[in-house]
Motif scaffolding. Structure first.
Motif, short mmCIF file in Angstrom:
data_model
loop_
_atom_site.label_atom_id
_atom_site.label_comp_id
_atom_site.label_asym_id
_atom_site.label_seq_id
_atom_site.Cartn_x
_atom_site.Cartn_y
_atom_site.Cartn_z
N ARG A 164 0.81 -1.22 0.00
CA ARG A 164 0.00 0.00 0.00
C ARG A 164 0.85 1.28 0.00
O ARG A 164 0.54 2.26 0.68
N GLY A 165 1.93 1.22 -0.75
CA GLY A 165 2.75 2.40 -0.92
C GLY A 165 3.78 2.64 0.17
O GLY A 165 4.49 3.65 0.13
N ASN A 166 3.87 1.72 1.12
CA ASN A 166 4.84 1.87 2.22
C ASN A 166 6.03 0.94 1.99
O ASN A 166 5.86 -0.28 1.95
N PRO A 167 7.24 1.48 1.85
CA PRO A 167 8.41 0.62 1.65
C PRO A 167 8.61 -0.33 2.84
O PRO A 167 8.50 0.09 4.00
N LEU A 168 8.88 -1.58 2.54
CA LEU A 168 9.18 -2.54 3.60
C LEU A 168 10.60 -2.32 4.10
O LEU A 168 11.50 -2.00 3.32
N PRO A 169 10.85 -2.50 5.40
CA PRO A 169 12.22 -2.44 5.90
C PRO A 169 13.07 -3.49 5.19
O PRO A 169 12.66 -4.64 5.04
N ALA A 170 14.25 -3.08 4.75
CA ALA A 170 15.09 -3.99 3.96
C ALA A 170 16.56 -3.81 4.30
O ALA A 170 16.99 -2.75 4.74
N LEU A 171 17.31 -4.89 4.09
CA LEU A 171 18.76 -4.88 4.16
C LEU A 171 19.30 -5.39 2.84
O LEU A 171 18.65 -6.19 2.16
N ALA A 172 20.50 -4.97 2.47
CA ALA A 172 21.13 -5.43 1.23
C ALA A 172 22.53 -5.96 1.54
O ALA A 172 23.29 -5.33 2.30
N MET A 224 18.63 3.32 -3.87
CA MET A 224 18.17 2.88 -2.55
C MET A 224 17.60 4.04 -1.75
O MET A 224 16.58 3.92 -1.07
N LEU A 225 18.26 5.18 -1.85
CA LEU A 225 17.80 6.36 -1.12
C LEU A 225 16.42 6.79 -1.62
O LEU A 225 15.52 7.10 -0.82
N GLU A 226 16.23 6.76 -2.92
CA GLU A 226 14.95 7.16 -3.50
C GLU A 226 13.86 6.15 -3.21
O GLU A 226 12.71 6.52 -2.94
N ALA A 227 14.20 4.86 -3.25
CA ALA A 227 13.19 3.82 -3.02
C ALA A 227 12.73 3.79 -1.56
O ALA A 227 11.56 3.48 -1.28
N GLY A 228 13.63 4.08 -0.63
CA GLY A 228 13.24 4.23 0.76
C GLY A 228 13.08 2.96 1.55
O GLY A 228 12.61 3.01 2.69
N ASP A 229 13.49 1.81 1.00
CA ASP A 229 13.31 0.57 1.77
C ASP A 229 14.58 0.11 2.48
O ASP A 229 14.54 -0.35 3.62
N VAL A 230 15.74 0.25 1.86
CA VAL A 230 16.98 -0.27 2.43
C VAL A 230 17.43 0.57 3.63
O VAL A 230 17.67 1.77 3.51
N MET A 231 17.53 -0.09 4.77
CA MET A 231 18.01 0.56 5.99
C MET A 231 19.53 0.52 6.06
O MET A 231 20.16 1.43 6.62
N GLY A 232 20.12 -0.55 5.54
CA GLY A 232 21.56 -0.70 5.64
C GLY A 232 22.09 -1.68 4.61
O GLY A 232 21.37 -2.58 4.15
N THR A 233 23.35 -1.49 4.22
CA THR A 233 24.03 -2.42 3.33
C THR A 233 25.21 -3.04 4.08
O THR A 233 25.84 -2.39 4.92
N PHE A 234 25.53 -4.29 3.72
CA PHE A 234 26.56 -5.04 4.44
C PHE A 234 27.46 -5.72 3.41
O PHE A 234 26.99 -6.48 2.57
#
Length: 330
Positions: free
Chosen positions: A198-206, A247-257
């Motif tokens: 519903r338009g809300n980015p899911l929390p994500a890690l990459a 990633m910044l524009e998409a808004g889902d990725v909290m952190g990359t590893f």
């Protein structure tokens, strides 16, 4: 093969595919946590008798942390025939019934096995969740979903192939970069999950191997200083194709590893995204100055855009505990 599925219909198809292969399903525990342990740069070479002690280091950290998922972020096996070493990883993780995945590093296909061949046999291991669908450039690009209550997807894990070396030599040297098609692939995947939610980015890690060029800026962030050590310059690609901006524009990725730079283990922030190294898992030569072998632990919280992370070294010591974003808010 079952993992060569023609289309990806978010969680439903992911669940059906996993069940068809008897693959583990990822989900938050009753307390709302999901724990990942990242191991990196193991450089296993059994015929050359190099880094065989990695398996016991990994075993010890697994016994200490009991993760829900293990991620190997590249330069995993460097011997000519990698199947033997990967089978040992599968046997180890199967002993604890822990699912695992691999993001390829620049050294993983420098010997007799190609990236495609490695991707294919990894997908056959019962506990390995690698499922590259050849949707974009590279050979380990896929998304894992973590389910919450009522089997609804609540978080995402992107596994990406940061490739090997420059494809523009001799004009441009150094390491590889994300192809433009990979950036677009990420955008499309992220957009699809966001629309379903519903338009809300899911929390994500990459997770991938080679650090983005923005890692240097995260280390230099004087407002929110990085936590951990930088013992060598970031070996990022010389060309920036915009994965961080996506990633910044998409808004889902909290952190990359990532891995790659063996003697860096810091986590910093750049424009609100955490940019972190794992802890090298093989023993380094300079025990007085280099980080002690270990792994990075990441705990995602169900329904929250936050995570906790720390290093667990081979002796069981817990180091560099960080809460994102709270540890970086002045």
């Amino acid at each position: 093969m079952l993992y060569k599925i023609a289309s990806f219909l978010l969680l439903t198809v992911f669940f059906n595919t996993a069940l068809a292969q008897n693959k583990p399903i990822l989900s938050f525990n009753a307390g709302g946590d999901f724990k990942i342990v990242q191991f990196t740069d193991t450089h296993i070479d059994i015929p050359g008798n190099k880094n065989r002690d990695v398996f016991e280091i990994v075993r010890g950290i697994i016994l200490e942390e009991r993760p829900d998922l293990v991620v190997l972020t590249g330069d995993v096996v460097t011997q000519d025939d990698p199947i033997q070493a990967y089978q040992l990883f599968e046997d180890l993780f199967a002993e604890f019934s822990i699912p695992w995945v691999v993001a390829f590093g620049n050294h993983d296909s420098q010997h007799n096995a190609s990236r495609v061949e490695i991707a294919n046999f990894l997908a056959e291991f019962p506990h390995c969740l690698n499922a590259d669908k050849e949707e974009t450039y590279g050979n380990s690009n896929f998304v894992l979903t973590i389910a919450g209550e009522e089997s609804k997807e609540e978080a995402l894990i992107y596994i990406m192939d940061s490739n090997s070396n420059s494809t523009l030599q001799p004009q441009v040297g150094g390491y590889g970069w994300f192809d433009f098609s990979q950036v677009q692939w990420y955008r499309e995947k992220s957009k699809g999950f966001t629309e379903v939610n519903r338009g809300n980015p899911l929390p994500a890690l990459a997770f991938f191997h080679i650090p983005l060029p923005e890692y240097a800026q995260a280390w230099s962030n004087e407002t929110n200083p990085a936590i951990g050590v930088k013992n060598e310059e970031e070996c990022s690609p010389e060309i920036n194709t915009g994965m961080f901006a996506a990633m910044l524009e998409a808004g889902d990725v909290m952190g990359t590893f990532v891995g790659h730079d063996h003697i860096n283990d810091y986590i910093g922030v750049h424009h609100g995204i955490a940019l972190a190294y794992g802890r090298v898992t093989k023993m380094m030569k300079n025990l007085e100055e280099d980080p002690l072998a270990g792994g990075r632990v990441i705990v995602i919280k169900e329904g929250k855009r936050e995570f906790e992370t720390w290093i667990r070294d081979m002796n069981g010591l817990k180091e560099l505990e960080v809460k994102w974003p709270n540890s970086f808010v002045n």
